[in-house]
Structures are given as structure tokens and as C-alpha cells.
Design a protein around this motif. Structure first.
Motif, PDB file in Angstrom:
ATOM      1  N   HIS A  33       0.841  -0.785   0.319  1.00 14.00           N
ATOM      2  CA  HIS A  33       0.349  -0.185   0.134  1.00 14.00           C
ATOM      3  C   HIS A  33       0.580   1.220   0.043  1.00 14.00           C
ATOM      4  O   HIS A  33       0.528   2.415  -1.024  1.00 14.00           O
ATOM      5  N   LEU A  34       2.223   1.426   0.430  1.00 12.88           N
ATOM      6  CA  LEU A  34       2.684   2.424   0.691  1.00 12.88           C
ATOM      7  C   LEU A  34       3.733   2.790  -0.669  1.00 12.88           C
ATOM      8  O   LEU A  34       3.113   4.057  -1.216  1.00 12.88           O
ATOM      9  N   VAL A  35       4.118   1.135  -0.843  1.00 15.50           N
ATOM     10  CA  VAL A  35       4.531   1.881  -2.451  1.00 15.50           C
ATOM     11  C   VAL A  35       3.309   2.211  -3.487  1.00 15.50           C
ATOM     12  O   VAL A  35       3.595   3.328  -4.416  1.00 15.50           O
ATOM     13  N   ALA A  85      -5.502   7.434   3.181  1.00 13.97           N
ATOM     14  CA  ALA A  85      -5.221   8.109   4.763  1.00 13.97           C
ATOM     15  C   ALA A  85      -6.590   6.214   4.751  1.00 13.97           C
ATOM     16  O   ALA A  85      -6.017   5.454   5.652  1.00 13.97           O
ATOM     17  N   LEU A  86      -7.454   6.304   4.108  1.00 18.49           N
ATOM     18  CA  LEU A  86      -8.739   5.530   4.126  1.00 18.49           C
ATOM     19  C   LEU A  86      -7.741   3.416   4.111  1.00 18.49           C
ATOM     20  O   LEU A  86      -8.090   2.920   4.697  1.00 18.49           O
ATOM     21  N   VAL A  87      -6.515   3.519   2.807  1.00 16.51           N
ATOM     22  CA  VAL A  87      -6.421   2.600   2.829  1.00 16.51           C
ATOM     23  C   VAL A  87      -5.311   1.717   3.803  1.00 16.51           C
ATOM     24  O   VAL A  87      -5.469   0.784   4.214  1.00 16.51           O
ATOM     25  N   LEU A  88      -4.558   2.648   4.542  1.00 20.69           N
ATOM     26  CA  LEU A  88      -3.431   2.129   5.123  1.00 20.69           C
ATOM     27  C   LEU A  88      -4.211   2.109   6.715  1.00 20.69           C
ATOM     28  O   LEU A  88      -3.726   1.320   7.379  1.00 20.69           O
ATOM     29  N   ALA A  89      -4.997   3.415   6.977  1.00 18.39           N
ATOM     30  CA  ALA A  89      -5.916   3.044   8.214  1.00 18.39           C
ATOM     31  C   ALA A  89      -6.756   1.580   7.915  1.00 18.39           C
ATOM     32  O   ALA A  89      -7.184   1.263   9.055  1.00 18.39           O
ATOM     33  N   ALA A  90      -7.647   1.320   6.713  1.00 16.92           N
ATOM     34  CA  ALA A  90      -8.065   0.052   6.610  1.00 16.92           C
ATOM     35  C   ALA A  90      -7.403  -1.166   6.818  1.00 16.92           C
ATOM     36  O   ALA A  90      -7.541  -2.109   7.685  1.00 16.92           O
ATOM     37  N   GLU A  91      -6.015  -1.378   6.328  1.00 13.95           N
ATOM     38  CA  GLU A  91      -4.512  -1.687   6.573  1.00 13.95           C
ATOM     39  C   GLU A  91      -4.280  -1.953   8.313  1.00 13.95           C
ATOM     40  O   GLU A  91      -4.395  -2.895   8.713  1.00 13.95           O
ATOM     41  N   ALA A  92      -4.110  -0.857   8.827  1.00 16.59           N
ATOM     42  CA  ALA A  92      -3.706  -1.126  10.134  1.00 16.59           C
ATOM     43  C   ALA A  92      -4.866  -1.829  10.760  1.00 16.59           C
ATOM     44  O   ALA A  92      -4.608  -2.956  11.707  1.00 16.59           O
ATOM     45  N   LEU A  93      -5.682  -1.647  10.948  1.00 18.06           N
ATOM     46  CA  LEU A  93      -7.231  -2.613  11.601  1.00 18.06           C
ATOM     47  C   LEU A  93      -7.007  -3.762  11.094  1.00 18.06           C
ATOM     48  O   LEU A  93      -7.796  -4.339  11.721  1.00 18.06           O
ATOM     49  N   ASN A  94      -7.156  -3.501  10.449  1.00 21.41           N
ATOM     50  CA  ASN A  94      -6.783  -5.295   9.664  1.00 21.41           C
ATOM     51  C   ASN A  94      -5.902  -6.072  10.310  1.00 21.41           C
ATOM     52  O   ASN A  94      -6.190  -7.297  10.780  1.00 21.41           O
ATOM     53  N   ALA A 122     -10.832  -8.363   6.494  1.00 17.76           N
ATOM     54  CA  ALA A 122      -9.684  -8.253   4.899  1.00 17.76           C
ATOM     55  C   ALA A 122     -10.192  -7.455   3.937  1.00 17.76           C
ATOM     56  O   ALA A 122     -10.109  -6.952   3.054  1.00 17.76           O
ATOM     57  N   ALA A 123     -12.328  -7.927   3.793  1.00 19.20           N
ATOM     58  CA  ALA A 123     -12.889  -7.689   2.744  1.00 19.20           C
ATOM     59  C   ALA A 123     -13.085  -5.763   2.968  1.00 19.20           C
ATOM     60  O   ALA A 123     -13.341  -4.617   2.020  1.00 19.20           O
ATOM     61  N   GLY A 124     -13.157  -5.538   4.323  1.00 10.90           N
ATOM     62  CA  GLY A 124     -13.401  -4.077   4.292  1.00 10.90           C
ATOM     63  C   GLY A 124     -11.410  -3.154   4.225  1.00 10.90           C
ATOM     64  O   GLY A 124     -11.685  -2.017   3.243  1.00 10.90           O
ATOM     65  N   VAL A 125     -10.377  -3.861   3.603  1.00  7.10           N
ATOM     66  CA  VAL A 125      -9.526  -3.137   2.800  1.00  7.10           C
ATOM     67  C   VAL A 125      -9.977  -3.772   1.374  1.00  7.10           C
ATOM     68  O   VAL A 125      -9.775  -2.463   1.178  1.00  7.10           O
ATOM     69  N   LEU A 126     -10.152  -3.981   1.199  1.00  5.06           N
ATOM     70  CA  LEU A 126     -10.403  -4.630  -0.102  1.00  5.06           C
ATOM     71  C   LEU A 126     -11.528  -3.595  -1.137  1.00  5.06           C
ATOM     72  O   LEU A 126     -11.363  -2.844  -1.695  1.00  5.06           O
ATOM     73  N   ALA A 155      -9.732  -0.207  -1.288  1.00  8.24           N
ATOM     74  CA  ALA A 155      -8.668  -0.409  -2.209  1.00  8.24           C
ATOM     75  C   ALA A 155      -9.644  -0.187  -3.718  1.00  8.24           C
ATOM     76  O   ALA A 155      -9.031   0.425  -4.354  1.00  8.24           O
ATOM     77  N   ILE A 156     -10.585  -0.493  -3.363  1.00 10.49           N
ATOM     78  CA  ILE A 156     -11.541  -0.475  -4.350  1.00 10.49           C
ATOM     79  C   ILE A 156     -11.809   0.578  -4.674  1.00 10.49           C
ATOM     80  O   ILE A 156     -11.759   1.624  -5.988  1.00 10.49           O
ATOM     81  N   GLY A 157     -12.689   1.439  -3.854  1.00  8.59           N
ATOM     82  CA  GLY A 157     -12.824   3.027  -3.962  1.00  8.59           C
ATOM     83  C   GLY A 157     -11.223   3.853  -4.997  1.00  8.59           C
ATOM     84  O   GLY A 157     -11.904   4.565  -4.569  1.00  8.59           O
ATOM     85  N   ALA A 158      -9.982   3.781  -3.816  1.00  9.56           N
ATOM     86  CA  ALA A 158      -9.411   4.416  -3.284  1.00  9.56           C
ATOM     87  C   ALA A 158      -9.117   3.725  -5.403  1.00  9.56           C
ATOM     88  O   ALA A 158      -8.211   4.541  -6.064  1.00  9.56           O
TER      89      ALA A 158
END
Ligand SMILES: Nc1ncnc2c1ncn2[C@@H]1O[C@H](COP(=O)(O)OP(=O)(O)OP(=O)(O)O)[C@@H](O)[C@H]1O
Length: 117
Positions: A30-32, A59-68, A94-98, A101-104
């Protein structure tokens, strides 16, 4: 944490959490992706509104990954043995991250595609 201001301690804990997150290969992915998006946005000189959307998406994707990651750890503590609920908890996290990521990806396409074609 004894001898440390409680507010400062919260930041120190959050910074340690960030370091834990950076040990996850997915977080690096995600960072790359975020670094590529920021470089491309700077090169293409996107508008302030587009910067806003891109920064929120990152920010949303990284925060979702942190919560996951946090949910994975908690599930591993609470249910080290196989359990349908543990599986659902991890898969829904994991679906939350997905979803994020789709929104991003959608935001990235809306911002960049018109400039690149
Ligand atoms: N205790 C468990 N009981 C039942 N199924 C589980 C359990 N732990 C994990 N699973 C299943 O295995 C999958 C992979 O779990 P794992 O703990 O390896 O996370 P992961 O998806 O590899 O995490 P990541 O790849 O994000 O680091 C989960 O999504 C879930 O479907």
C-alpha cells in the motif's frame, strides 16, 4: 507508561503501532502504491480538490490495513484454534481493506485517466 505524560505516551504507542504495521508486507504494498500516486499527482499537477481525494483515499486504505492487522492479532489471541467465527472475523476485516482499495482505485482512475489519454 510511568513518568511520561499520558498524551505523549499515546503518541509513542501509536508510533510503535506504525512500526508494527510496517512489518506487514501488505502495508508496504500500500505504501509503494501511495508513493507512486503522490509522485504521479505531483508530476501531473492535479488540482487541490484532487489532492484532497487522493490523500483521503491513501489514508483510508492504510487505516483499513492497520485495523485489519489489529483484528488479525486479536483473533489469533482469542481463537488460536480453528473457528468459523474467527475465519469470518478475519475475512470480513480483509474485505474492509478490499472495499477501501477498490474505492481508492476508482478515485485514482477518475483523477488520472483523463490526464493520461
Ligand atoms: N483461527 C482461525 N479459524 C478459522 N479460520 C482461520 C483462522 N485463522 C485464519 N483463518 C483463515 O485463514 C485466512 C488467513 O489467515 P491468516 O491469519 O494467515 O491471515 P492472512 O489473511 O494471511 O493475513 P495477511 O495476509 O493480511 O497477513 C483468514 O482470512 C481466515 O479465512
Amino acid at each position: 507508561m510511568p513518568g511520561r505524560h499520558p498524551r505523549l505516551a499515546s503518541f509513542v504507542h501509536a508510533a510503535r503501532g506504525l512500526a508494527v504495521l510496517l512489518r506487514q508486507p501488505n502495508a508496504w504494498l500500500h505504501l509503494v502504491a501511495a508513493a507512486i500516486v503522490v509522485a504521479l499527482a505531483a508530476y501531473l499537477q492535479v488540482s487541490p480538490g484532487e489532492w484532497l481525494a487522493l490523500i483521503l483515499a491513501i489514508a483510508l486504505v492504510l487505516a483499513a490495513e492497520a485495523l485489519n492487522t489489529a483484528i488479525e492479532h486479536v483473533v489469533d489471541i482469542a481463537s488460536p484454534e480453528w473457528s468459523a467465527l474467527a475465519r469470518d472475523a478475519k475475512d470480513v476485516a480483509a474485505a474492509g481493506v478490499l472495499i477501501c482499495a477498490i474505492g481508492a482505485l476508482g478515485i485514482g482512475l477518475i483523477v488520472f485517466v483523463p490526464r493520461l489519454i
